[in-house]
Design a protein around this motif. Structure first.
Motif, PDB file in Angstrom:
ATOM      1  N   ALA A   1       1.046  -1.238  -0.003  1.00 52.57           N
ATOM      2  CA  ALA A   1      -0.064   0.013  -0.097  1.00 52.57           C
ATOM      3  C   ALA A   1       0.774   1.086  -0.023  1.00 52.57           C
ATOM      4  CB  ALA A   1      -0.991  -0.022   1.545  1.00 52.57           C
ATOM      5  N   GLY A   2       1.974   1.332   0.736  1.00 49.75           N
ATOM      6  CA  GLY A   2       2.781   2.175   0.810  1.00 49.75           C
ATOM      7  C   GLY A   2       3.571   2.842  -0.404  1.00 49.75           C
TER       8      GLY A   2
ATOM      9  N   LEU B   1       2.586   2.023  -3.384  1.00 44.60           N
ATOM     10  CA  LEU B   1       1.349   2.508  -4.390  1.00 44.60           C
ATOM     11  C   LEU B   1       1.268   3.873  -4.159  1.00 44.60           C
ATOM     12  CD1 LEU B   1      -1.005  -0.421  -4.645  1.00 44.60           C
ATOM     13  CD2 LEU B   1       0.520   0.397  -6.661  1.00 44.60           C
ATOM     14  N   ALA B   2       1.111   4.084  -2.948  1.00 45.77           N
ATOM     15  CA  ALA B   2       0.745   5.459  -2.412  1.00 45.77           C
ATOM     16  C   ALA B   2       1.979   6.407  -3.008  1.00 45.77           C
ATOM     17  CB  ALA B   2       0.574   5.698  -1.129  1.00 45.77           C
ATOM     18  N   LEU B   3       3.169   5.816  -2.827  1.00 44.70           N
ATOM     19  CA  LEU B   3       4.212   6.940  -2.841  1.00 44.70           C
ATOM     20  C   LEU B   3       4.236   7.179  -4.494  1.00 44.70           C
ATOM     21  CD1 LEU B   3       7.144   5.642  -0.603  1.00 44.70           C
ATOM     22  CD2 LEU B   3       5.764   7.707  -0.530  1.00 44.70           C
TER      23      LEU B   3
ATOM     24  N   HIS C   1       1.906   6.793  -6.663  1.00 40.85           N
ATOM     25  CA  HIS C   1       0.935   7.748  -7.250  1.00 40.85           C
ATOM     26  C   HIS C   1       1.119   9.075  -6.766  1.00 40.85           C
ATOM     27  CE1 HIS C   1      -1.493   4.010  -8.103  1.00 40.85           C
ATOM     28  NE2 HIS C   1      -2.165   4.744  -9.036  1.00 40.85           N
TER      29      HIS C   1
ATOM     30  N   GLN D   1       1.256  12.298  -9.526  1.00 46.27           N
ATOM     31  CA  GLN D   1       0.357  13.450  -9.301  1.00 46.27           C
ATOM     32  C   GLN D   1       1.159  14.715  -9.242  1.00 46.27           C
ATOM     33  OE1 GLN D   1      -2.509  12.483  -6.148  1.00 46.27           O
ATOM     34  NE2 GLN D   1      -3.596  11.031  -7.407  1.00 46.27           N
TER      35      GLN D   1
ATOM     36  N   LEU E   1       1.943   9.447   1.316  1.00 46.33           N
ATOM     37  CA  LEU E   1       0.885   8.291   2.060  1.00 46.33           C
ATOM     38  C   LEU E   1      -0.453   8.637   2.596  1.00 46.33           C
ATOM     39  CD1 LEU E   1       4.122   7.163   4.022  1.00 46.33           C
ATOM     40  CD2 LEU E   1       3.466   5.853   2.249  1.00 46.33           C
TER      41      LEU E   1
ATOM     42  N   HIS F   1      -2.599  10.842   1.331  1.00 42.42           N
ATOM     43  CA  HIS F   1      -3.410  11.018   0.040  1.00 42.42           C
ATOM     44  C   HIS F   1      -3.654   9.551  -0.252  1.00 42.42           C
ATOM     45  CE1 HIS F   1      -2.686  15.190  -0.238  1.00 42.42           C
ATOM     46  NE2 HIS F   1      -3.747  15.361  -0.987  1.00 42.42           N
ATOM     47  N   GLY F   2      -2.933   8.719  -0.361  1.00 43.58           N
ATOM     48  CA  GLY F   2      -3.022   7.389  -0.911  1.00 43.58           C
ATOM     49  C   GLY F   2      -4.167   6.648   0.105  1.00 43.58           C
TER      50      GLY F   2
ATOM     51  N   GLN G   1      -7.654   7.962  -0.430  1.00 45.04           N
ATOM     52  CA  GLN G   1      -8.138   7.619  -2.049  1.00 45.04           C
ATOM     53  C   GLN G   1      -8.576   6.067  -1.834  1.00 45.04           C
ATOM     54  OE1 GLN G   1      -5.054   8.145  -4.823  1.00 45.04           O
ATOM     55  NE2 GLN G   1      -5.772  10.766  -4.955  1.00 45.04           N
ATOM     56  N   ARG G   2      -7.819   5.396  -1.148  1.00 46.28           N
ATOM     57  CA  ARG G   2      -8.077   4.041  -0.883  1.00 46.28           C
ATOM     58  C   ARG G   2      -9.530   4.012  -0.021  1.00 46.28           C
ATOM     59  NH1 ARG G   2      -3.830   1.432   2.593  1.00 46.28           N
ATOM     60  NH2 ARG G   2      -2.626   3.406   2.441  1.00 46.28           N
TER      61      ARG G   2
ATOM     62  N   ALA H   1      -7.139   2.919  -6.899  1.00 44.82           N
ATOM     63  CA  ALA H   1      -5.710   2.714  -6.763  1.00 44.82           C
ATOM     64  C   ALA H   1      -5.168   1.567  -5.869  1.00 44.82           C
ATOM     65  CB  ALA H   1      -5.354   4.090  -5.682  1.00 44.82           C
ATOM     66  N   ARG H   2      -6.215   0.946  -5.589  1.00 41.65           N
ATOM     67  CA  ARG H   2      -5.637  -0.592  -5.075  1.00 41.65           C
ATOM     68  C   ARG H   2      -6.755  -1.393  -5.124  1.00 41.65           C
ATOM     69  NH1 ARG H   2      -6.741  -2.402   0.251  1.00 41.65           N
ATOM     70  NH2 ARG H   2      -5.409  -4.604   0.787  1.00 41.65           N
TER      71      ARG H   2
END
Lengths: 224, 224
Positions: A205-206, A208-210, A212, A216, B210, B212-213, B216-217, B223-224
């Motif tokens: 998850a981390g 992916l967030a980084l 994304h 952006q 992190l 923002h991720g 959004q999740r 995004a996941r």
DNA sequence: TGTACATCAGTGAACGCGCGTTCACTGATGTAC
DNA sequence: TGTACATCAGTGAACGCGCGTTCACTGATGTAC
């Protein structure tokens, strides 16, 4: 040439595989007791040899630890490379790389500790010729090389890049997150419990967030 | 009651402030040489006292290190708390917390090393009464408490929560990233150079990504 | 204000230990003739 | 195939060192009378 012999399987006066055996023993003790707690005497005893025998193969304690770190970087690179060349989409492969990193840190704590707590001092182990042999050639992996490897992996996985954000920026973030998770876990400080993710979930998850976030940012998103 | 005296400013037979002085010396040497390289003899010598004097105030080496870790957790909590109560928007204050974390790790490497490499063994330092005194009361900060603190800070900063994502999930990610950046930096392994961000930039961007991720999740984003 | 005394925080010498490293040595190996 | 010999990889005893810890002690402090 002598036949290969299992590290701790000694017979006769000559060990036959002492250098490898000592490295393996050191790795084991570093895993159990940390860099500071590791002892030449223990390693020699485990291998079934006098402490002095070590000096036929290494310049001293520091050199042995440095060699363990060296092997660690090599092994980590191999694992990451294997993950990157596995099946699936680029993103799947990249995710697998992260898992490989965490698994390495967990399964090889001796390697990991040697890699990240040994001082970046002058190059360690002796060449097979013994103490008088020439200094090792240029090939010496380090945190730097591992990092380059990650950068390439990111470039392969996101061939379009991050539009204005340096790939290395993202790579550092991903590495720092991986390293943080791995070390907190190793220290037993990673919060655990029902409802809390395990470290693999955490990294997936981390990362992916980084990634994304960087995409952006690169597109001028107001996220920053 | 005796007047306060600077840690290394001894005069006469009695030191007057030995316990504090020893803690400070230990902190200093741990910073310079790491947990393993720190020595009771050195600390005592720096303070101008016999090594045996230490045992009037601590049960032994481990207890002294544990006390340093304890002080470290306290100091870190204070700094984080100060950042969280500073001026600005919630997000600004949260960002300031991250900066405070990195600054602490950089400015107090002795604390940081003691906090994260000491075994989570039984509670360390003696009460002022000396070795025979009762065990310390319940207040013992640890990684766990620091973590709770971060969770609260996140809740304050994002009062609406993360819609389905456990706050603690985000907190662990943020902490791991911070810890990873701090330790890589301390080990001199953090890649640096022109075009590369410093650690503060790194943490700011990473934490934003992190958070923002997670948002959004939580909103069911693909995004996941 | 002075004196006796309990309490406490240091001393200093000694301890046992295990460490990394050195040294002259010797047993085993393998190659040249 | 046998023998002499150089080479190499171990031994084992010893070293100097510095560590954490203990102990009986003593000097300083501060309180009670």
């Amino acid at each position: 040439m002598r036949h290969w012999r299992a590290p701790f399987d000694r017979q006769g006066y000559h060990h036959g595989n002492l250098k490898e055996a000592l490295i393996e023993a050191a790795q084991r003790f570093i895993a159990e007791r940390g860099i500071g707690g590791f002892t030449l005497a223990d390693a020699a005893k485990l291998v079934g040899v006098t402490p002095a025998a070590l000096y036929r193969h290494f310049r001293g304690r520091e050199a042995l630890v440095a060699e363990v770190a060296f092997r660690g970087f090599t092994e980590l690179s191999n694992r990451l490379g294997r993950a990157l060349q596995s099946d699936g989409t680029p993103l799947e492969r990249f995710t697998r790389m992260g898992e490989a990193y965490l698994a390495f840190a967990e399964q090889e704590p001796g390697f990991y500790a040697a890699m990240f707590s040994a001082k970046p001092a002058d190059g360690g182990a002796c060449a097979p010729g013994g103490p008088k042999a020439e200094a090792k050639p240029a090939e010496k992996p380090s945190g730097g090389n591992a990092f380059d490897f990650l950068v390439h992996a990111l470039s392969d996985t996101f061939p379009d890049g991050f539009k204005g954000v340096d790939v290395r920026f993202v790579a550092i973030e991903v590495w720092a997150l991986s390293h943080g998770i791995a070390t907190l876990d190793a220290a037993g400080q990673l919060p655990k419990g029902p409802g809390l993710p395990d470290k693999y979930e955490l990294l997936r998850a981390g990362v992916l967030a980084l990634v994304h976030g960087a995409l952006q940012r690169g597109q001028g998103d107001p996220a920053r």
